[in-house]
Design a protein around this motif. Structure first.
Motif, PDB file in Angstrom:
ATOM      1  N   ILE A 141      -2.833 -72.908  -4.872  1.00 50.58           N
ATOM      2  CA  ILE A 141      -2.779 -74.327  -4.514  1.00 50.58           C
ATOM      3  C   ILE A 141      -1.353 -74.690  -4.104  1.00 50.58           C
ATOM      4  N   PRO A 142      -1.162 -75.375  -2.984  1.00 50.59           N
ATOM      5  CA  PRO A 142       0.192 -75.787  -2.586  1.00 50.59           C
ATOM      6  C   PRO A 142       0.869 -76.597  -3.687  1.00 50.59           C
ATOM      7  N   LEU A 143       2.132 -76.304  -3.934  1.00 52.24           N
ATOM      8  CA  LEU A 143       2.865 -76.987  -4.992  1.00 52.24           C
ATOM      9  C   LEU A 143       2.915 -78.494  -4.753  1.00 52.24           C
ATOM     10  N   HIS A 144       2.989 -78.877  -3.490  1.00 51.07           N
ATOM     11  CA  HIS A 144       3.022 -80.313  -3.171  1.00 51.07           C
ATOM     12  C   HIS A 144       1.757 -81.005  -3.668  1.00 51.07           C
ATOM     13  N   ASP A 145       0.611 -80.337  -3.513  1.00 51.73           N
ATOM     14  CA  ASP A 145      -0.653 -80.917  -3.987  1.00 51.73           C
ATOM     15  C   ASP A 145      -0.646 -81.053  -5.509  1.00 51.73           C
ATOM     16  N   LEU A 146      -0.121 -80.060  -6.194  1.00 53.49           N
ATOM     17  CA  LEU A 146      -0.051 -80.136  -7.655  1.00 53.49           C
ATOM     18  C   LEU A 146       0.864 -81.276  -8.097  1.00 53.49           C
ATOM     19  N   GLU A 147       1.962 -81.454  -7.392  1.00 50.85           N
ATOM     20  CA  GLU A 147       2.897 -82.533  -7.721  1.00 50.85           C
ATOM     21  C   GLU A 147       2.251 -83.894  -7.524  1.00 50.85           C
ATOM     22  N   MET A 148       1.383 -84.007  -6.515  1.00 53.01           N
ATOM     23  CA  MET A 148       0.665 -85.263  -6.276  1.00 53.01           C
ATOM     24  C   MET A 148      -0.362 -85.520  -7.385  1.00 53.01           C
ATOM     25  N   LEU A 149      -0.994 -84.439  -7.851  1.00 45.36           N
ATOM     26  CA  LEU A 149      -2.004 -84.577  -8.904  1.00 45.36           C
ATOM     27  C   LEU A 149      -1.374 -84.870 -10.260  1.00 45.36           C
ATOM     28  N   TRP A 150      -0.217 -84.255 -10.507  1.00 43.35           N
ATOM     29  CA  TRP A 150       0.519 -84.527 -11.747  1.00 43.35           C
ATOM     30  C   TRP A 150       1.577 -85.598 -11.428  1.00 43.35           C
ATOM     31  N   ASP A 151       1.191 -86.843 -11.547  1.00 46.36           N
ATOM     32  CA  ASP A 151       2.095 -87.923 -11.118  1.00 46.36           C
ATOM     33  C   ASP A 151       2.788 -88.606 -12.302  1.00 46.36           C
ATOM     34  N   PHE A 152       2.851 -87.881 -13.443  1.00 45.41           N
ATOM     35  CA  PHE A 152       3.509 -88.442 -14.622  1.00 45.41           C
ATOM     36  C   PHE A 152       4.946 -87.951 -14.771  1.00 45.41           C
ATOM     37  N   GLY A 153       5.352 -87.033 -13.902  1.00 43.03           N
ATOM     38  CA  GLY A 153       6.688 -86.471 -14.046  1.00 43.03           C
ATOM     39  C   GLY A 153       6.912 -85.319 -13.091  1.00 43.03           C
ATOM     40  N   TRP A 154       7.397 -84.202 -13.647  1.00 44.97           N
ATOM     41  CA  TRP A 154       7.770 -83.065 -12.809  1.00 44.97           C
ATOM     42  C   TRP A 154       6.924 -81.847 -13.152  1.00 44.97           C
ATOM     43  N   ILE A 155       6.834 -80.944 -12.173  1.00 48.76           N
ATOM     44  CA  ILE A 155       6.031 -79.736 -12.342  1.00 48.76           C
ATOM     45  C   ILE A 155       6.818 -78.540 -11.831  1.00 48.76           C
ATOM     46  N   ASN A 156       6.739 -77.463 -12.592  1.00 51.24           N
ATOM     47  CA  ASN A 156       7.404 -76.229 -12.180  1.00 51.24           C
ATOM     48  C   ASN A 156       6.404 -75.086 -12.266  1.00 51.24           C
ATOM     49  N   ARG A 157       6.406 -74.231 -11.240  1.00 51.48           N
ATOM     50  CA  ARG A 157       5.432 -73.129 -11.222  1.00 51.48           C
ATOM     51  C   ARG A 157       6.115 -71.824 -10.821  1.00 51.48           C
ATOM     52  N   LYS A 158       5.757 -70.778 -11.531  1.00 51.36           N
ATOM     53  CA  LYS A 158       6.223 -69.440 -11.189  1.00 51.36           C
ATOM     54  C   LYS A 158       5.031 -68.495 -11.237  1.00 51.36           C
ATOM     55  N   VAL A 159       4.786 -67.769 -10.143  1.00 47.35           N
ATOM     56  CA  VAL A 159       3.678 -66.813 -10.096  1.00 47.35           C
ATOM     57  C   VAL A 159       4.164 -65.476 -10.654  1.00 47.35           C
ATOM     58  N   ILE A 160       3.389 -64.927 -11.598  1.00 46.14           N
ATOM     59  CA  ILE A 160       3.801 -63.738 -12.344  1.00 46.14           C
ATOM     60  C   ILE A 160       2.742 -62.651 -12.250  1.00 46.14           C
ATOM     61  N   LYS A 161       3.210 -61.441 -12.008  1.00 45.23           N
ATOM     62  CA  LYS A 161       2.309 -60.284 -12.014  1.00 45.23           C
ATOM     63  C   LYS A 161       2.094 -59.846 -13.454  1.00 45.23           C
ATOM     64  N   SER A 162       0.838 -59.672 -13.826  1.00 50.19           N
ATOM     65  CA  SER A 162       0.506 -59.332 -15.207  1.00 50.19           C
ATOM     66  C   SER A 162       0.836 -57.867 -15.494  1.00 50.19           C
ATOM     67  N   ASN A 163       1.691 -57.645 -16.502  1.00 53.98           N
ATOM     68  CA  ASN A 163       2.006 -56.288 -16.962  1.00 53.98           C
ATOM     69  C   ASN A 163       2.503 -56.398 -18.405  1.00 53.98           C
ATOM     70  N   PRO A 164       2.491 -55.292 -19.155  1.00 50.40           N
ATOM     71  CA  PRO A 164       2.808 -55.374 -20.590  1.00 50.40           C
ATOM     72  C   PRO A 164       4.164 -55.994 -20.904  1.00 50.40           C
ATOM     73  N   THR A 165       5.192 -55.615 -20.149  1.00 50.84           N
ATOM     74  CA  THR A 165       6.543 -56.096 -20.443  1.00 50.84           C
ATOM     75  C   THR A 165       6.680 -57.590 -20.191  1.00 50.84           C
ATOM     76  N   THR A 166       6.227 -58.028 -19.018  1.00 45.97           N
ATOM     77  CA  THR A 166       6.338 -59.448 -18.665  1.00 45.97           C
ATOM     78  C   THR A 166       5.447 -60.309 -19.548  1.00 45.97           C
ATOM     79  N   ASN A 167       4.237 -59.843 -19.804  1.00 42.51           N
ATOM     80  CA  ASN A 167       3.319 -60.612 -20.639  1.00 42.51           C
ATOM     81  C   ASN A 167       3.882 -60.831 -22.041  1.00 42.51           C
ATOM     82  N   LYS A 168       4.556 -59.818 -22.583  1.00 35.75           N
ATOM     83  CA  LYS A 168       5.154 -59.950 -23.913  1.00 35.75           C
ATOM     84  C   LYS A 168       6.210 -61.055 -23.918  1.00 35.75           C
ATOM     85  N   LYS A 169       7.003 -61.142 -22.858  1.00 32.85           N
ATOM     86  CA  LYS A 169       8.031 -62.181 -22.759  1.00 32.85           C
ATOM     87  C   LYS A 169       7.401 -63.563 -22.634  1.00 32.85           C
TER      88      LYS A 169
END
Length: 254
Positions: A141-169
């Protein structure tokens, strides 16, 4: 450990094997009546609280592995200061989150996309303001659309590849706020309906089990032991499984 009780929990590619000398205790019925609150009661309360927190942490880890095997979005929702809403009030903020979910799912339905799938936690900023962290499926979903839907403040998004090391963090990051006293009596974490659940099974023939899984493509993540007053010594081994179907077919056939 001569004779042991062995349990395997499969959460997607994550396989947890634990051995303990005694099986879990069955739930005891309440004797009824209000009892004076003393030092013993406080000890029981503190123990139950610790158990609840540890259970929530384990559930977050397992749900992430079950439901987001390839990639996911790590989403943070924060509130801007407002005269209309108390951004330090848990219930008021949760209501706004629910309003956001309704708008979001309507948007997803119009786009012919699946409903919002998520695991999330509530945290407090230094000012006391509530904010949310989510592992979710809002990747394309475009971040701009999410920002419009969440109109109570700010939104931050990071796309993450699922793997054991990253998931643990990520799991560590999600878990760090659930001990906050302001969440006492509240949900330890948030989750959408219909999430896949881990498979739990008791292993009777441990030698045969290890003989089978050692022939599969598995990687040991960690192992160790600790002592429990209730169950004695507990040994644990956590693995990452490449061929999930082969392991799943094997344990379901036990």
């Amino acid at each position: 450990m001569n004779k042991s009780y062995t349990k395997v929990i499969l959460s997607g590619r994550l396989m947890e094997v634990s051995q303990q000398s005694t099986p879990p205790l069955v739930s005891r019925k309440s004797l009824g009546g209000r009892k004076p609150y003393g030092s013993v009661d406080k000890m029981i309360h503190d123990t139950n609280k610790k158990i609840s927190i540890n259970r929530a942490r384990a559930e977050i880890k397992r749900l992430l592995e079950c439901n987001f095997p390839k990639q996911y979005a790590f989403l943070t929702l924060t509130f801007r200061p407002s005269k209309e809403h108390d951004i330090t009030d848990l219930e008021a903020c949760y209501k706004q989150f629910c309003d956001f979910k309704k708008r979001l799912n309507y948007y997803l339905e119009k786009k012919q996309l699946p409903p919002f799938k998520y695991i999330g936690v509530t945290e407090f900023q230094g000012s006391g303001a509530v904010h949310y962290h989510f592992v979710c499926d809002l990747i394309k979903i475009p971040l701009h659309d999410l920002e419009m839907l969440w109109d109570f403040g700010w939104i931050n998004r990071k796309v993450i590849k699922s793997n054991p090391t990253t998931n643990k963090k990520i799991i560590y990051y999600l878990n760090k706020g659930i001990m906050d006293e302001r969440l006492t009596g509240k949900k330890k974490y948030l989750r959408s309906h219909g999430l896949k659940k881990p498979l739990s099974i008791i292993i009777n023939n441990l030698e045969d089990f290890y003989e089978h899984i050692n022939s599969c493509n598995i990687k040991e993540l960690e192992s160790g032991s600790y002592h429990s007053k209730l169950y004695g010594e507990i040994l644990y081994h956590n693995y990452y499984v490449e061929n999930v179907k082969e392991i799943m077919d094997y344990v379901q056939g036990l």
